[in-house]
Design a protein around this motif. Sequence first.
Motif: not given
Length: 498
Positions: A87, A134, A136, A155, A157
Amino acid sequence: MLRAPRMATQALLAQVAVLLVVLGAGLAVTVGLLRHSSERQYEQRALAVARTVAEDPVVARRVGAGSGPGGAVEDIAESVRRRTGMLFVVVTDRHGIRYAHPDPAEVGKEVSTPPTALDGRDSVSVQRGTLGVSARAKVPLRTADGAVVGEVSTGVRVGTALEAAAPLIHDQAVLSTGALLLGAGVAVLLTRRLKRQTHGLEPAELAELLREQQAVLHGVGDGVLAVDPSNRITVCNEEAARLLGGAIPPGTALPDAGLPPPVQRVLVERQELCQSVAVVGARMLVMTSQSVRRGEQDLGHVLTLRDRTELDELERERSALRALSDALRAQAHEYTNRLHTLSGMLAVGDVPDAQAYLRELAAAPLATEGRDGARIADPYLRGLLAAKTATASEQGVELRLDGDSHLPGRLIEPLDVVSVVGNLLDNAVRAAAGGRRRPAWAELGVLAEGDTLHVAVIDSGDGVRTRTSSGCSSGDSPPAARGNGPVTESVSSSLAGS
């Protein structure tokens, strides 16, 4: 007022409700575990990507030199993001200034969450940032000499993690639905079986049925005696007590019940009997016994008793009525043939022959009337002989009445006499029909002497001459009439006022 559901329906609803709760809870737990597992996997994936970017010497050197946001650092981070499907891939210096970000407008700005990897330790978490929620990972960005000069944050999602777990969740949902349908189907089958076994009766109705069963059991005409698997008396109704000479309390051990030897032997040996005759004291009893089982489980043994005198009387009546019915059927068939013949003659206009045929029929002697005028007064015997004449005619045998036959009175026991005479005539007609002599015939002689009735049957069959003379009581079977000699049967006390 609403009526409460039936017991079987309540059981079905309860089972379905339990299945729904169990499968729903299982599905929820499975979805939670899959989501947690997917998030942990994507956190590790984000961590691996972040470490890969942090180990790139170009990124560490430029951030450590303070070359400013963008440039080669941004190109490297964006290239890694595209290849890995992250992401975001964000590179910051020690002050939280972004050197790389998927959104170029965010490059050079301070991050929304404070750096956490500046102390030299990796970290993973699920957080909400400018790009949404997210999974991460954050790793320290080190120069060649090991100094921490910044942070790499990547990260994935959370929706992507759930999408990856969606097939497993779908499979689990399908499996749960199948299990629910299967369980519901089994519950329905069990409910139907329960209904079949209880005939759809409710508990209150079953209790009422039990009370009625007890009332009927002690009101039937047959004696009923039952024992359980441990050979203890469980049922002894009033009729059984009368036939066996006394009531037996439930719970009495079989050896202590004082039963007649034939009855006790049947129950001890668990014999399977059907209409077996036994002498019990001064009575002739018909016994029927069978084991009571449910699957492989032994539930005991049941014995029913009936007095033979009543049974014999009913059997004689049935046999006599059946013989009369068969004979009347044959007689009706013969009369139908005569009517058809007469109708055909009239239809073709042959009136003289039809009149001659009617005169012949009118002149034909009845089976109960000899050529010299001898008669049989009893209506039962007259009806039997008239019907047997038609039956014999169907088999090509002429049934005749001896000219000396004489029965001026009525029979006291007509069913016994009809049974004896009917059997004798049936055997004689069968012997004559199967013999070689033609024309085939059978002759009956009936003579009343005081209170005794003498019956003689002669036929044209091929058998040897046989002669039997005996006194026959009301339950004996008549001898067979075979051969071309007379078979004589005497029935005592069969006449009224002769």
